[in-house]
Structures are given as C-alpha cells and as structure tokens.
Scaffold this active site. Structure first.
Site, PDB file in Angstrom:
ATOM      1  CG  ASP A  76      56.527 -73.625 -80.624  1.00 36.17           C
ATOM      2  OD1 ASP A  76      55.847 -72.559 -81.126  1.00 36.17           O
ATOM      3  OD2 ASP A  76      57.538 -73.133 -79.481  1.00 36.17           O
ATOM      4  CG  HIS A 107      54.859 -69.535 -80.893  1.00 35.82           C
ATOM      5  ND1 HIS A 107      55.149 -70.016 -80.230  1.00 35.82           N
ATOM      6  CD2 HIS A 107      53.684 -68.924 -80.113  1.00 35.82           C
ATOM      7  CE1 HIS A 107      55.547 -70.159 -79.353  1.00 35.82           C
ATOM      8  NE2 HIS A 107      55.052 -68.941 -78.189  1.00 35.82           N
ATOM      9  CB  SER A 320      56.559 -68.028 -75.843  1.00 39.05           C
ATOM     10  OG  SER A 320      54.859 -68.459 -75.490  1.00 39.05           O
TER      11      SER A 320
END
Length: 449
Positions: A76, A107, A320
């Site tokens: 990621d 994130h 996600s």
C-alpha cells in the site's frame, strides 16, 4: 469524455517468464514529494463498535483464533508505526528511500488497522485478526511522483502520484519471498478494455505468490473513479441471463481480474446493498463493508473516521477498506486450518459467504463474507461420509431346532381328542335306545290280602 463500449474479454493467463526478479525494494525511478502528506481527522476512542466490525462480528471468532501464526503483507502506501499495531516488519519502499514504515497518505495505516489493530479498553474498534504479524511494503503514493515521467508512458497506474503495475508486481514478489501467508492489495490499476494493461509481470507475480509460495492474495475490486471508469455491467442481461459476463466489459482492473489467483473484494453498505462506487466485474469473488470505516490515525496514535478534505472532512470509504476485512478473515481461517493451501482457503471463504439470490453476481461475487462460518463450517471431509466395502466372515450355521417333543405332544393331543370324539359318537345311539323304552310299572304289594 470516455466513450468505451462493452467488449469481450477473456480471463488473463499469466506468463511465468514475466515474473519480476527478486531483490531489495527500491524505486525504479527517481522520485520526489510534491504534495503535503494527507491528513485525517483524529477522534477519541468511543465504545461503540463501528458498523463493519459489528456486522462481521470478528469477536465471535476470537475464542477460537485471533490469527496467531499468520503474516499479512500490506502492499500500500506504507504502514506507520502505531501503538495499537504489532511492530511491522519493514518490507521495503518502492516510492522513496524508506523501509515501508512511512505513510504520507494515511491509506496503508488505515488498511493495516482494519486487519490487525489491537483491542483496547474504551474503544469499540479493533482489527479483525489482532494477533497476526504485519509486513509493510510501500508501493505507491499520491503525494510523490516520478521526476522523469514521460507523457507518452502508457503504463497502467494505480495512483495519481507514483505507483503502477510494475512496482506492484515487484511488491507482490517481495511479499511472497518474505513469507507472507496473506497479501493484501487495496490498490487497483485500470484501463479501458480497448487498451493494453501491460500487467504481465503483475499476473506472473500473483501466480507465483499463490501457486509457488502458497500465499492468499486479497485485492480490492476498485472504485469507479478517475482511474477506473466507466463502470462494467452490474448484472446479467435480462435478454441473455446465461451469457458469459466476460463478454461485456468496459474497464479492466488489475490485479483484480486475475480471478484464478486473487480473491477480489467488492464493497457493500450498512444495509447490505452493493456500494455505488464499487467497480463490478466477472472477477469479483466476495464482498465486505467498505463504508462508515473507522481505523487508525498514523499521526496521532489514536483513531480516525474521516479524511481532512479540501472541502471539509470526508468519510473513509472504498473497496480499499473492504479488502482488509476479507484479508483478516483469510488470516483467521489459515490460523485455524493450517493444513489448507491457498486455493482451499479461497474456496472456503467464498463458499461460506452470504450468497445473493442468484448465487453470484458481478457486484458482490459469492456474497458478503462470514468470518465465523469461514472458520467453523465443517470441512468437506467432515461433511461427506465415505462408504467402503468391508468383508465379513460367513455366519456360523445354527442347528435346526429339535421338533420331536412338539410333534409327540401334538400327536398325543390329537389322539386324545380323537378318542373323546369317538366316545361321544359311540354313546349317542345307546342314549337314543334308552329313551325309546317305556318306564317300568310301579311295583305291586300284597298288603290287602
């Protein structure tokens, strides 16, 4: 305006010859940071459990397993060190010169929190598999860019900043070689079906991870956005309900479309309805909640449920964040059933999901995952009784019963009965003759002489 029209596509076939080389992580090109790091809105711990954790009920599985012994690689934007996360194993950095523990985008830390955040008193939020180990690999960042990027480079990108199918392929190979049993990829690169994805190395990497290294690769289906649009058909053609869904594709998504090697995850809302932003496709396998997400703030050491957007706070949502909930489920299954290989685990997660009415559809695949069912449902060997022929010895002959006493008794009884009947019959004429004689006259006396 994108004018792509649906076209036929075929499931991709990886070419092992394109597998990227092993080695230490490093950016393939010189990069630089061009934006400030993404900020989130810190929140204090609240006792209410967020909807995704409440609906999947990971806590019901924890008496059986919390994922110990499993290693989950998070490919990621990096995973920041956080007091509620296990100390992550630095897997490397394909964006800059770090080791994977820098997260300028928040994130990756949000994703890691959904997998492995430790429960603490006073907080209703925790990751689905809090006893796993984490490997962190930074593969992309929207806040970094390639200093030498050419305008004619058509490589499919998974970030508006830095990160594409080449760095993703390198990261998957790296995670597999580091011993990850589960690999979470909450990033997607997309192209219209009429264009070339150029993701051969990524296909070879996920095949290598699954078939050679026995890792379960979990990938987000992708969000309908500037990188992934227009949407694919969201359901069957009512005029051709049995048509092959690969015949009508507008947008390809990778690594999601490597369906034989990847467990691809779509998103649903709190009421179970598929999320509008979730990109459908014939490669979608399962779904999980992707909205109303709470996870870990990489900066404050606390939690967050919103990004600090330019126009105000923005909720955290997307496929996600559905993917790591499935990755946590996979880790729980692998911890409870360590003898199952990667493909058997994928099949188990799919077969225990809450299936839609039609059994499968391109928005939620086989349905919303059920962690408790995935961990506790009887394995096929336990459900199927195997009947085998077993030779038995011949039975010992039983001697026939001695019927002579019974026969003698019956004969004797018959003789007695016969004699009685004969006696009765013989007595009947005598009795009739006796009734035919007159009675004797009364005796006379000489008393009157």
């Amino acid at each position: 305006m994108i004018t792509s029209v649906p076209a036929a596509a075929a499931p991709p076939v990886p070419d092992p010859a394109l597998l990227p080389p092993a080695g230490e992580a490093a950016p393939p090109a010189a990069t630089e940071q061009r934006n400030l790091c993404t900020a989130v809105v810190p929140i204090g711990d609240v006792p209410q459990m967020p909807h995704p954790q409440r609906s999947l009920d990971f806590a019901s599985v924890w008496p059986l397993t919390r994922g110990a012994g499993q290693t989950v690689a998070v490919i990621d934007t990096g995973v920041a060190r956080h007091p509620r996360l296990p100390d992550p194993i630095p897997g490397g950095d394909y964006v800059s010169t770090g080791d994977g523990t820098d997260d300028c985008d928040a994130h990756g830390t949000l994703v890691a929190g959904l997998i492995a955040a430790q429960p603490v008193d006073g907080s209703g939020f925790a990751g689905g598999a809090p006893d796993v180990e984490l490997i962190t690999i930074r593969q992309s960042s929207r806040n970094f860019s390639d200093r030498t990027h050419r305008g004619d480079d058509e490589t499919a990108r998974n970030s508006t900043g830095y990160g594409d199918v080449r760095t993703m392929a390198l990261a998957v190979r790296r995670a597999a070689d580091l011993g990850a049993t589960v690999i979470n990829i909450s990033e997607v690169a997309c192209k219209p079906v009429s264009e070339v994805l150029g993701d051969g190395s990524l296909g070879a990497a996920v095949q290598y991870a699954t078939d050679i290294k026995d890792a379960v690769v979990v990938a987000a289906a992708g969000n309908i956005s500037e990188l992934c649009k227009p949407s694919n058909p969201a359901g069957a053609d009512p005029l051709r309900p049995d048509a092959d869904p690969w015949e009508h594709i507008t947008t390809l998504a990778t690594p999601a479309w490597y369906d034989d090697y990847v467990l691809t995850v779509g998103s649903v809302e709190e009421d179970g309805v598929p999320s509008d932003y979730s990109l459908p496709g014939p490669w979608v396998d399962v779904a999980a909640p992707g909205s109303a997400v709470t996870s870990l703030d990489p900066d404050s050491g606390g939690s967050t449920d919103r990004y600090s957007g330019a126009n105000g706070p923005e909720p955290i949502s997307g496929t996600s964040f559905a993917a790591p909930l499935v990755a946590a489920t996979v880790a729980l299954v692998r911890a409870r059933h360590p003898h199952l290989d990667a493909r058997a685990v994928m099949d188990r997660v799919e077969s225990t999901a809450h299936a839609p009415a039609e059994g499968w559809n391109p928005r939620v695949g086989h349905g919303v995952v059920d962690p408790l069912a995935a961990v506790t449902a009887p394995l096929p060997a336990q459900r199927e009784l195997v009947f085998a022929s077993v030779p038995l010895p011949a039975p010992t002959p039983v001697p026939p019963p001695d019927r002579r006493p019974r026969i003698v008794a019956l004969v004797a009884s018959g003789a007695v009965c016969g004699a009685l009947v004969l006696a009765v019959l013989l007595s009947m004429p005598l009795r009739r003759r006796m009734r035919s004689f007159p009675p004797h006259p009364p005796a006379r006396t000489d008393a009157g002489r």
